[in-house]
Motif scaffolding. Structure first.
Motif, PDB file in Angstrom:
ATOM      1  N   ARG A 127       0.725  -1.328   0.007  1.00 63.04           N
ATOM      2  CA  ARG A 127       0.001  -0.424   0.385  1.00 63.04           C
ATOM      3  C   ARG A 127       0.717   1.242   0.422  1.00 63.04           C
ATOM      4  N   GLY A 128       0.972   1.904  -0.700  1.00 66.97           N
ATOM      5  CA  GLY A 128       1.614   2.595  -1.242  1.00 66.97           C
ATOM      6  C   GLY A 128       3.550   2.206  -1.348  1.00 66.97           C
ATOM      7  N   ASP A 129       3.923   3.169  -0.419  1.00 72.80           N
ATOM      8  CA  ASP A 129       5.232   2.194  -0.112  1.00 72.80           C
ATOM      9  C   ASP A 129       5.527   1.927   0.661  1.00 72.80           C
ATOM     10  N   LYS A 130       4.599   1.417   1.538  1.00 73.31           N
ATOM     11  CA  LYS A 130       4.455   0.396   2.343  1.00 73.31           C
ATOM     12  C   LYS A 130       4.206  -0.946   3.047  1.00 73.31           C
ATOM     13  N   LEU A 131       4.618  -1.746   2.626  1.00 71.88           N
ATOM     14  CA  LEU A 131       4.114  -3.211   3.030  1.00 71.88           C
ATOM     15  C   LEU A 131       3.236  -2.958   4.643  1.00 71.88           C
TER      16      LEU A 131
ATOM     17  N   GLU B 206      13.448  -4.848   0.530  1.00 71.29           N
ATOM     18  CA  GLU B 206      13.214  -3.853  -1.275  1.00 71.29           C
ATOM     19  C   GLU B 206      12.608  -5.121  -1.900  1.00 71.29           C
ATOM     20  N   ALA B 207      12.718  -6.286  -1.722  1.00 66.80           N
ATOM     21  CA  ALA B 207      12.521  -7.918  -2.404  1.00 66.80           C
ATOM     22  C   ALA B 207      11.151  -7.852  -2.600  1.00 66.80           C
ATOM     23  N   ALA B 208      10.696  -7.710  -0.871  1.00 61.79           N
ATOM     24  CA  ALA B 208       9.171  -7.644  -1.148  1.00 61.79           C
ATOM     25  C   ALA B 208       8.242  -6.305  -1.467  1.00 61.79           C
ATOM     26  N   MET B 209       9.477  -5.582  -1.630  1.00 64.52           N
ATOM     27  CA  MET B 209       8.446  -4.156  -1.713  1.00 64.52           C
ATOM     28  C   MET B 209       8.498  -3.660  -3.164  1.00 64.52           C
ATOM     29  N   VAL B 210       8.990  -4.536  -4.113  1.00 59.98           N
ATOM     30  CA  VAL B 210       8.742  -4.232  -5.522  1.00 59.98           C
ATOM     31  C   VAL B 210       7.649  -4.411  -6.408  1.00 59.98           C
ATOM     32  N   PRO B 211       7.345  -3.560  -7.288  1.00 59.56           N
ATOM     33  CA  PRO B 211       6.002  -3.839  -8.071  1.00 59.56           C
ATOM     34  C   PRO B 211       5.788  -5.461  -8.683  1.00 59.56           C
ATOM     35  N   ASP B 212       4.557  -5.759  -9.090  1.00 59.54           N
ATOM     36  CA  ASP B 212       4.741  -7.440  -9.193  1.00 59.54           C
ATOM     37  C   ASP B 212       5.051  -8.009 -10.019  1.00 59.54           C
ATOM     38  N   GLU B 213       5.574  -6.971 -11.448  1.00 53.51           N
ATOM     39  CA  GLU B 213       6.187  -7.766 -12.425  1.00 53.51           C
ATOM     40  C   GLU B 213       7.221  -8.230 -12.779  1.00 53.51           C
ATOM     41  N   GLN B 214       8.076  -7.648 -11.561  1.00 56.88           N
ATOM     42  CA  GLN B 214       9.083  -7.951 -10.650  1.00 56.88           C
ATOM     43  C   GLN B 214       9.831  -8.869  -9.566  1.00 56.88           C
TER      44      GLN B 214
END
Lengths: 502, 291
Positions: free
Chosen positions: A69-73, A282-290
């Motif tokens: 959500r936004g820049d938070k997990l 970082e890895a958990a918060m990338v957009p879906d396609e990455q």
């Protein structure tokens, strides 16, 4: 760089025959107890299907996993304040009906039934109440097309598929299924740990196994709801949550987990993966396609001197680094990039990996007869350029293993097909033609790599499948217990003194 | 032989102890009998001022209870002893004098003041000769003259708690009811005060408001006494309520209370009928039904 080691399991789905031996081995070893009857720490699902518990992937219903959500997990289940509000009634919690009511049969009736015209039967009874029940579902009720009109049709992973593709999956001549064995994924970013109000769940430092501390568990069951894979179970008898422990007592004594050890199709591999714990957020918060690529980035090269130095600085034993270098998990996941995480979009960063299955091409109707839609000429490459003709839609596999990114699946399937065609040329035709080599190169593999993949897929020895690191429990135990403390004392003593009333 | 030699020294050794025990017994018997004698009328006066004065005078006329002048000559000493000590029990046993007194005093029973036997003795010693104990207290009450003029409306507000009591005590309505006050009436812990004015009489009620001679109220209002203005307002309020008496409309909330209570319950159940069956429908059961 914060290098840590992780025991990782790998499932080669092409090899799974759906025999459920793994499930039974696990059940006999761990969950053959009161209150655990309905639990299957290891289960095998027939896909497309609704799975166990029914439609566990439907997070709109179960609210498992993480949400960006936004820049938070954030946990999808609740915020901290919301968690307090839902403490005593959590509507997202699956109930027994969502799993199934465990049953057995009254076998004595076969012997004690009065003489009559009919064969006596053993009526089903509930394992919980002991009363006769009408069996409505089981841990894999939709097995092998049974009830697929209900379950396969409502597979949450079919989302986004075209209407005609869905209809085609229901046609008898085009039916397709594969098996999906599942255990706890021992995630790098576990939602169950984050959701536990008692702090009872933790991830072991030495091998990353996620465990429930039964002494601290207070039965809030937030872990059950928060796990997107529904792999934490609540024992109604003991009032504690339980989950797959990756058979750590076996691992510590140099044996593979019971499910992997008993696997008939030898689809399972065990190995160490080194990962960078600092990269997880970082890895958990990338957009879906990455997501898939980001997760690969977290896994480190065990041959890199820098990684080895950092691992040693973190206290990782040389034996573990050596095991990481020989790890089949590392080769399939990182080196060949064939294995994918299950549902990376849940963002828990799973550490169990799957090699997606190949499937035959669809049939076409020709003069009121069905035949495989093969191209003329090079039938080896029937699928290579036409992955869309595969019976198992690429979109479906993408929904399962790559957060809907079809290209990721296509790359993997091309590699698998490339190896298959290359080895067929080599062993059947005794010569590899130019087209095959070119196809292999297009898939991104060298002939040597293809040979390695072939060997590790088809002819691995036990030691190659299960590369288990030395746990050195005899040394680890010295960290908190002095082995000489009781030297010279007589008697057996107690590890934990018995107390009245327990 | 051996045993005999031992017995004799034991009795010898016991003798002083026995003597001492006897002496102690005698001394305590003396003290016990001397107890009442040792009480002075002064102590009796202190007890009177503390516990009796709210309802009784000595030669000052009746308040809530009768004038106690020369009561020791009117009644037998034994009767006085037991009645002052345990008036409630005497009444419960149907003592004829106690029953008659109750009727004479507007059916206001004398509360059990929790006095010990010796306290009652000293009280009686004081009542026998009030003048002999320090200064005369024949006129402890003249509060009616001191009270400022009361205000009925303010008395109402004090009773209901709309205006807080200055001393910090709880409003009357918490425990008492008067006819027709409030939608749901007052509390039922204390007695109904509709007729309290005629029951206690003006002097009695004045005194009661000033001193709260009832064990429960005394405990509640310790250190929270009413100020004179409040006493006056409440006195006027009680007088008027008493005068209106039955004329005040009885509480009529009951009908509506039951009506809305039952209607609300019916609505709740009706809502549950709609939602309850769906609430526990598992996802797999929903799938099977959808087919």
């Amino acid at each position: 760089m914060n290098v840590r080691a992780h025991m990782s399991m790998l499932f080669h789905l092409d090899k799974c025959i759906g025999c459920h031996t793994c499930s039974v081995a696990c059940k006999n070893l761990w969950t053959d107890r009161k209150g655990a009857e309905y639990m299957w720490w290891n289960n095998v699902e027939t896909r497309p299907g609704a799975g166990y518990p029914t439609q566990w992937e439907d997070q709109a219903h179960y609210q498992g996993g993480w949400e960006l959500r936004g820049d938070k997990l954030r946990l999808r289940l609740h915020s901290r304040a919301g968690g307090i509000l839902k403490l005593f009634f959590n509507p997202s919690l699956p109930d027994l009906e969502d799993y199934y009511e465990p049953f057995t049969f009254r076998y004595q009736d076969l012997f004690t039934a009065p003489q009559g015209d009919d064969q006596p039967t053993a009526p089903p009874v509930s394992l919980i109440t002991g009363q006769p029940i009408e069996i409505k579902s089981g841990p894999n009720w939709d097995d092998d097309l049974g009830g697929s009109g209900v379950y396969a049709r409502n597979d949450p992973a079919l989302e986004g598929l075209a209407e005609e593709t869905r209809a085609q999956l229901q046609e008898l001549e085009r039916l397709v299924f594969n098996y999906l064995p599942r255990i706890c994924n021992h995630c790098l970013n576990p939602a169950c740990v984050a959701a536990c109000p008692s702090g009872a769940i933790y991830k072991r430092a030495e091998d990353g196994v996620v465990l429930v501390n039964e002494n601290k568990c207070r039965a809030w069951r937030m872990c059950v709801a928060a796990c997107p894979y529904k792999k934490v179970y609540y024992n109604w008898s003991t009032g504690k949550s339980e989950k797959c422990i990756l058979c750590f007592p076996r691992l510590e004594t140099g044996q593979a987990p019971a499910c992997a050890h008993s696997c008939v199709g030898r689809i399972r591999y065990m190995g160490v993966l080194l990962y960078d714990a600092d990269c997880i957020p970082e890895a958990a918060m990338v957009p879906d396609e990455q997501l898939v690529e980001a997760q690969r980035q977290v896994i480190l090269d065990p041959f890199d001197p820098q990684v080895i130095a950092a691992a040693q600085a973190n206290g990782i034993d040389a034996g573990w680094i050596e095991a990481a270098q020989k790890s089949p998990a590392y080769r399939f996941v990182k080196e060949w990039q064939l294995a994918l995480p299950l549902h990376p979009e849940f963002r828990t960063m799973v550490m169990m990996y799957y090699i997606p299955p190949l499937s035959p091409v669809v049939s076409v109707l020709e003069e009121s007869l069905f035949r495989l839609d093969l191209s003329e000429g090079a039938s080896d490459f029937e699928l290579f350029d036409r992955l869309d003709a595969a019976r198992l839609p690429v979109q479906y596999l993408a929904n399962l293993f790559s957060a809907g990114q079809e290209e990721v699946i296509r790359q993997v399937l091309r590699k698998l097909l490339g190896v298959r065609v290359y080895m067929r040329r080599k062993t059947v035709d005794n010569q590899v033609d130019e087209a095959t080599l070119q196809g292999l190169a297009e898939a991104g593999l060298t002939p040597e790599q293809a040979e390695d993949i072939y060997r590790l897929t088809t002819q691995p020895s036990l030691e190659e499948r299960f590369v288990l690191p030395p746990y050195h429990r005899e040394m680890a135990v010295e960290a908190w217990k002095d082995p000489l403390a009781h030297k010279g004392e007589a008697g057996l003593g107690y590890i934990q003194a018995p107390r009245r009333g327990e | 032989m051996n045993s005999r030699r031992e017995i004799i020294p034991i009795t010898y050794r016991l003798a002083p102890a026995l003597l001492l025990a006897g002496a102690l017994l005698l001394a305590s018997a003396y003290l016990a009998s001397a107890g009442p004698l040792a009480q002075t009328a002064d102590e009796g006066r202190a007890i009177f001022e503390q516990k009796c004065q709210a309802c009784h005078t000595i030669g000052g006329g009746r308040l809530v209870g009768p004038d106690l002048q020369s009561v020791t000559t009117r009644r037998e000493r034994a009767w006085l002893l037991s009645f002052i000590g345990t008036p409630d029990r005497m009444l419960a046993q149907g003592d004829p004098i106690a029953t008659q007194l109750l009727a004479e005093n507007n059916n206001v029973p004398m509360p059990n003041l929790g006095l010990t036997q010796s306290e009652v003795e000293s009280l009686l010693a004081y009542l026998e000769n009030p003048a002999g104990a320090g200064q005369a207290t024949t006129q402890p009450q003249a509060p009616t003259q001191v009270l400022p003029p009361g205000n009925y409306a303010r008395g109402w507000k004090l009773f209901t708690g709309e205006v807080a009591l200055v001393g910090g005590g709880p409003p009357c309505m918490g425990c008492h009811n008067v006819g027709g006050i409030g939608r749901y009436g007052g509390g039922s812990l204390g007695p109904d005060l509709t007729q309290v004015y005629s029951r206690l009489g003006e002097p009695g009620l004045t005194s009661a408001l000033a001193n709260f001679p009832f064990p429960t109220m005394a405990a509640v209002f310790t250190g929270k006494a009413l100020d004179p203005q409040e006493q006056a307002d409440l006195l006027v309020f009680f007088a008027q309520v008493d005068a209106q008496g039955q004329a005040m409309p009885p509480a009529v909330f009951d009908r509506y209370f039951w009506f809305w209570g039952l209607t609300g319950m019916a609505l709740l159940f009706a809502g549950m009928v709609i939602f309850w069956p769906r609430q526990r429908l598992s996802i797999s059961e929903a799938l099977r039904r959808k087919r």
